[in-house]
Design an enzyme around this catalytic site. Structure first.
Site, mmCIF file in Angstrom:
data_model
loop_
_atom_site.group_PDB
_atom_site.id
_atom_site.type_symbol
_atom_site.label_atom_id
_atom_site.label_comp_id
_atom_site.label_asym_id
_atom_site.label_seq_id
_atom_site.Cartn_x
_atom_site.Cartn_y
_atom_site.Cartn_z
ATOM 1 N N SER A 1 35.582 -64.358 6.437
ATOM 2 C CA SER A 1 36.971 -64.020 5.857
ATOM 3 C C SER A 1 37.776 -65.423 5.323
ATOM 4 C CB SER A 1 37.658 -63.339 6.918
ATOM 5 O OG SER A 1 39.090 -63.174 6.440
ATOM 6 N N LYS B 1 40.393 -50.182 9.298
ATOM 7 C CA LYS B 1 41.428 -49.774 8.548
ATOM 8 C C LYS B 1 42.040 -48.318 8.783
ATOM 9 C CE LYS B 1 41.192 -53.347 4.708
ATOM 10 N NZ LYS B 1 41.029 -53.659 3.354
ATOM 11 N N ASP C 1 47.550 -53.777 0.533
ATOM 12 C CA ASP C 1 46.564 -53.603 -0.545
ATOM 13 C C ASP C 1 47.069 -53.225 -1.812
ATOM 14 O OD1 ASP C 1 44.466 -55.064 0.723
ATOM 15 O OD2 ASP C 1 43.650 -53.408 1.772
HETATM 16 P P1 NAP Z 1 34.071 -49.577 1.434
HETATM 17 O O1 NAP Z 1 34.862 -49.040 2.066
HETATM 18 O O2 NAP Z 1 32.670 -49.918 2.056
HETATM 19 O O3 NAP Z 1 33.735 -48.803 -0.020
HETATM 20 C C1 NAP Z 1 32.534 -49.346 -0.969
HETATM 21 C C2 NAP Z 1 32.501 -48.365 -2.057
HETATM 22 O O4 NAP Z 1 31.568 -48.666 -3.182
HETATM 23 C C3 NAP Z 1 31.956 -47.122 -1.604
HETATM 24 O O5 NAP Z 1 32.591 -45.981 -2.479
HETATM 25 C C4 NAP Z 1 30.488 -47.148 -1.739
HETATM 26 O O6 NAP Z 1 30.235 -45.852 -2.129
HETATM 27 C C5 NAP Z 1 30.694 -47.886 -3.074
HETATM 28 N N1 NAP Z 1 29.269 -48.590 -3.569
HETATM 29 C C6 NAP Z 1 28.683 -49.456 -2.708
HETATM 30 N N2 NAP Z 1 27.601 -50.254 -3.202
HETATM 31 C C7 NAP Z 1 27.375 -49.302 -4.298
HETATM 32 C C8 NAP Z 1 26.505 -49.132 -5.532
HETATM 33 N N3 NAP Z 1 25.389 -50.156 -5.406
HETATM 34 N N4 NAP Z 1 26.497 -48.307 -6.395
HETATM 35 C C9 NAP Z 1 27.576 -47.486 -6.456
HETATM 36 N N5 NAP Z 1 28.794 -47.353 -5.510
HETATM 37 C C10 NAP Z 1 28.595 -48.259 -4.500
HETATM 38 O O7 NAP Z 1 34.344 -51.065 0.913
HETATM 39 P P2 NAP Z 1 35.802 -51.679 0.520
HETATM 40 O O8 NAP Z 1 36.817 -52.014 1.477
HETATM 41 O O9 NAP Z 1 36.416 -50.427 -0.579
HETATM 42 O O10 NAP Z 1 35.653 -52.931 -0.365
HETATM 43 C C11 NAP Z 1 35.105 -52.747 -1.732
HETATM 44 C C12 NAP Z 1 34.930 -54.290 -2.363
HETATM 45 O O11 NAP Z 1 36.521 -54.482 -2.786
HETATM 46 C C13 NAP Z 1 34.377 -55.162 -1.472
HETATM 47 O O12 NAP Z 1 33.621 -56.226 -2.326
HETATM 48 C C14 NAP Z 1 35.560 -55.901 -1.114
HETATM 49 O O13 NAP Z 1 35.423 -57.329 -0.580
HETATM 50 C C15 NAP Z 1 36.637 -55.843 -2.112
HETATM 51 N N6 NAP Z 1 38.136 -55.836 -1.700
HETATM 52 C C16 NAP Z 1 38.799 -56.805 -2.209
HETATM 53 C C17 NAP Z 1 40.194 -56.734 -1.904
HETATM 54 C C18 NAP Z 1 40.908 -58.058 -2.496
HETATM 55 O O14 NAP Z 1 42.196 -58.362 -2.079
HETATM 56 N N7 NAP Z 1 40.409 -58.532 -3.786
HETATM 57 C C19 NAP Z 1 40.635 -55.959 -1.006
HETATM 58 C C20 NAP Z 1 40.013 -55.165 -0.502
HETATM 59 C C21 NAP Z 1 38.783 -54.992 -0.908
HETATM 60 P P3 NAP Z 1 29.252 -44.996 -0.818
HETATM 61 O O15 NAP Z 1 30.400 -44.427 -0.267
HETATM 62 O O16 NAP Z 1 28.418 -44.208 -1.731
HETATM 63 O O17 NAP Z 1 28.371 -46.128 -0.248
#
Ligand code: NAP
Length: 289
Positions: A14, A65, A101
């Protein structure tokens, strides 16, 4: 000494500790920010420990979360709406859950594009394409719905997308279209689309050569592309969009803004954004090395 924790699993990579330690130092606060590896079965005890007098609160990250909601005394309107907490603030003896967020995403979107693209195009019906239906997509979808965007949710899991779409529409009178994760969906979602947000981890280091965008598909003209992924700091999706002449940003700015809002909630001081930004940049460089 006052303490703030990061509760998640895993937390080793992180960037939040570097950012918040820089913020505490810049604000002259003798506070400690500690990353704590908390496995799912350990969350309740970890939240209870925050009730000790030296704790001011915590950040909460994957996978807690949503699980943290019933363990808190109160939820802010933002956390109640998104039904996810990324920041816990202690007020007296009460632990209050917030979600920074959604606001962090909107603030950075406004900063990136000035106002026009933080809200839908004034010329008429336009929509935002949101890729993914996980935790981050949830914050993005609620954030965009708050400022009036219609949404096209493209996700692998139609079950998750449907649940998210319903939750958003219970609160906001906007159109939400659910689309499966295939090329035809991306193609149809390009019609009158002003904003594309990647809320999947596709393209995140070490998978920096991947992009969620289908090979060879033209981007919608004039759309802004926002990739939540922030490692690497310029993702493949961002490069593709810029090469196509579009404006695009990766997620470092959202990370900064959600952290700045959390800092302000804990300390009731203005966040030292410049120092937080510099610390993030330095931590990103180390994570690339
Ligand atoms: P999460 O809860 O695990 O959700 C990931 C999502 O992406 C799910 O809908 C998942 O689908 C989908 N996914 C994963 N691999 C995929 C693929 N190969 N093809 C299609 N869909 C796919 O994760 P999250 O917390 O939402 O985080 C997502 C991203 O956002 C991460 O990279 C995280 O680092 C980033 N993020 C950034 C910030 C920021 O402040 N910039 C804040 C939060 C998160 P399934 O349900 O089908 O697995």
């Amino acid at each position: 000494m006052n303490r703030v924790g990061l509760l998640g699993y895993p937390v080793a990579h992180s960037l939040s500790p570097a950012m918040h330690r820089a913020a505490f130092a810049a604000a002259g606060l003798d506070w400690r920010y500690q990353a704590l590896e908390i496995r799912p079965g350990e969350l309740e005890a970890a939240i209870d420990r925050l009730r000790a007098p030296d704790w001011r609160g915590a950040n909460v990250t994957i996978p807690h979360k949503q699980a943290v909601l019933p363990l808190l005394d109160e939820l802010s309107p933002s956390a109640a709406e998104v039904a996810a907490v990324n920041t816990v603030v202690k007020r007296g003896q009460q632990l209050v859950g917030h979600n920074t967020d959604a606001a962090g995403f909107l603030l950075d979107l406004q900063r990136q594009r000035a106002l026009p693209h933080a809200s839908p195009s004034p010329q008429g019906p336009s929509a935002a394409m949101v890729l993914g239906a996980g935790g981050a997509a949830r914050a993005v979808a609620f954030g965009l719905a708050q400022v009036g965007w219609s949404l096209r949710l493209i996700a692998r899991s139609q079950l998750h997308a449907a649940a998210l779409g319903e939750a958003v529409q219970r609160r906001h009178p906007i159109e939400v279209e659910l689309l499966p994760w295939d090329r035809a969906s991306f193609e149809s979602a390009c019609d009158r689309c002003d904003l594309i947000v990647n809320a999947t981890p596709i393209g995140m280091s070490p998978d920096g050569r991947s992009s969620p965008w289908p090979a060879g598909l033209p981007f919608p003209p004039g759309a802004f592309v926002y990739d939540l992924v922030y490692v690497p700091s310029e993702t493949r999706l961002v490069r593709q969009a810029r090469r196509a002449g579009l404006e695009a940003a990766a997620g470092g700015g959202m990370l900064l803004e959600q952290g700045a809002i959390a800092f302000e909630l804990w300390s009731e001081l203005r966040a030292p954004r410049a120092q937080m930004h510099a610390a993030l940049e330095a931590a990103l460089e180390v994570s690339h090395a």
